[in-house]
Design a protein around this motif. Structure first.
Motif, PDB file in Angstrom:
ATOM      1  N   TRP A 160       0.820  -1.214   0.000  1.00  0.00           N
ATOM      2  CA  TRP A 160       0.000   0.000   0.000  1.00  0.00           C
ATOM      3  C   TRP A 160       0.852   1.261   0.000  1.00  0.00           C
ATOM      4  N   PRO A 161       0.473   2.218  -0.797  1.00  0.00           N
ATOM      5  CA  PRO A 161       1.108   3.531  -0.707  1.00  0.00           C
ATOM      6  C   PRO A 161       0.531   4.253   0.515  1.00  0.00           C
ATOM      7  N   ALA A 162       1.005   5.433   0.774  1.00  0.00           N
ATOM      8  CA  ALA A 162       0.438   6.228   1.861  1.00  0.00           C
ATOM      9  C   ALA A 162      -1.011   6.558   1.507  1.00  0.00           C
ATOM     10  N   MET A 163      -1.913   6.456   2.482  1.00  0.00           N
ATOM     11  CA  MET A 163      -3.332   6.751   2.228  1.00  0.00           C
ATOM     12  C   MET A 163      -4.071   6.837   3.555  1.00  0.00           C
ATOM     13  N   THR A 164      -5.289   7.290   3.459  1.00  0.00           N
ATOM     14  CA  THR A 164      -6.138   7.315   4.647  1.00  0.00           C
ATOM     15  C   THR A 164      -7.155   6.197   4.502  1.00  0.00           C
ATOM     16  N   MET A 165      -7.230   5.350   5.497  1.00  0.00           N
ATOM     17  CA  MET A 165      -8.184   4.245   5.404  1.00  0.00           C
ATOM     18  C   MET A 165      -8.630   3.796   6.789  1.00  0.00           C
ATOM     19  N   ALA A 166      -9.790   3.159   6.824  1.00  0.00           N
ATOM     20  CA  ALA A 166     -10.335   2.659   8.084  1.00  0.00           C
ATOM     21  C   ALA A 166      -9.890   1.220   8.289  1.00  0.00           C
ATOM     22  N   PHE A 167      -9.446   0.928   9.489  1.00  0.00           N
ATOM     23  CA  PHE A 167      -9.059  -0.432   9.843  1.00  0.00           C
ATOM     24  C   PHE A 167     -10.013  -0.952  10.900  1.00  0.00           C
ATOM     25  N   LYS A 168     -10.283  -2.243  10.832  1.00  0.00           N
ATOM     26  CA  LYS A 168     -11.054  -2.850  11.906  1.00  0.00           C
ATOM     27  C   LYS A 168     -10.221  -2.772  13.184  1.00  0.00           C
ATOM     28  N   ALA A 169     -10.890  -2.640  14.304  1.00  0.00           N
ATOM     29  CA  ALA A 169     -10.188  -2.606  15.579  1.00  0.00           C
ATOM     30  C   ALA A 169     -11.135  -3.045  16.681  1.00  0.00           C
ATOM     31  N   SER A 170     -10.594  -3.684  17.688  1.00  0.00           N
ATOM     32  CA  SER A 170     -11.429  -4.082  18.818  1.00  0.00           C
ATOM     33  C   SER A 170     -11.848  -2.808  19.551  1.00  0.00           C
ATOM     34  N   PRO A 171     -12.962  -2.850  20.297  1.00  0.00           N
ATOM     35  CA  PRO A 171     -13.398  -1.659  21.047  1.00  0.00           C
ATOM     36  C   PRO A 171     -12.300  -1.110  21.956  1.00  0.00           C
ATOM     37  N   ASP A 172     -11.543  -2.007  22.579  1.00  0.00           N
ATOM     38  CA  ASP A 172     -10.472  -1.555  23.478  1.00  0.00           C
ATOM     39  C   ASP A 172      -9.406  -0.765  22.721  1.00  0.00           C
ATOM     40  N   ILE A 173      -9.053  -1.254  21.564  1.00  0.00           N
ATOM     41  CA  ILE A 173      -8.045  -0.552  20.763  1.00  0.00           C
ATOM     42  C   ILE A 173      -8.615   0.770  20.253  1.00  0.00           C
TER      43      ILE A 173
END
Ligand SMILES: [Cu+2]
Length: 126
Positions: free
Chosen positions: A84-97
């Motif tokens: 991946w190049p530099a970009m803005t994207m959403a990642f899955k994450a646990s509620p704690d994270i």
């Protein structure tokens, strides 16, 4: 049978040429057909690597731009492990994270790559 005859003819020509030019090219010419079949082996390995890549881990750094209950959006620098190049994207994450960071935080994170995205498995403010 026809193929064998052709091959024998080709070999005969190769030997003949070698005899004339007196070069040790015969060994290379003869070895080439034997070296050809293994070409399929790397292809099989590549398929294996792709499967492995779907469960691959990667590290990234960037700036959090948004947080939801189960995702963190990061303006991240290039992530070579994912291609991946530099970009803005959403990642899955646990509620704690997700709870541990907020927009504007500069972070370093670990990713579990899956499909075309990833899940943040660890995140740390920098
Ligand atoms: Cu990205």
């Amino acid at each position: 049978m026809k193929r064998i005859a052709t091959t024998l003819t080709a070999l005969g020509l190769a030997v003949g040429l070698t005899a004339c030019s007196d070069k040790p090219a015969t060994a290379e010419t003869a070895a080439a057909p034997e070296a050809a079949p293994p070409v399929t082996a790397p292809a099989a390995d590549m398929a294996g690597m792709k499967i492995e890549a779907t469960a691959k881990m990667a590290k990234g750094t960037g700036t959090v731009t948004a947080v939801s209950a189960d995702s963190v959006t990061i303006d991240h620098t290039p992530i070579p492990e994912a291609g991946w190049p530099a970009m803005t994207m959403a990642f899955k994450a646990s509620p704690d994270i997700a709870k541990s960071v907020k927009a504007g935080d500069k972070v370093a994170f670990d990713l579990k790559l899956e499909g075309g995205g990833g899940e943040i498995t660890a995140i740390k403010k920098q």
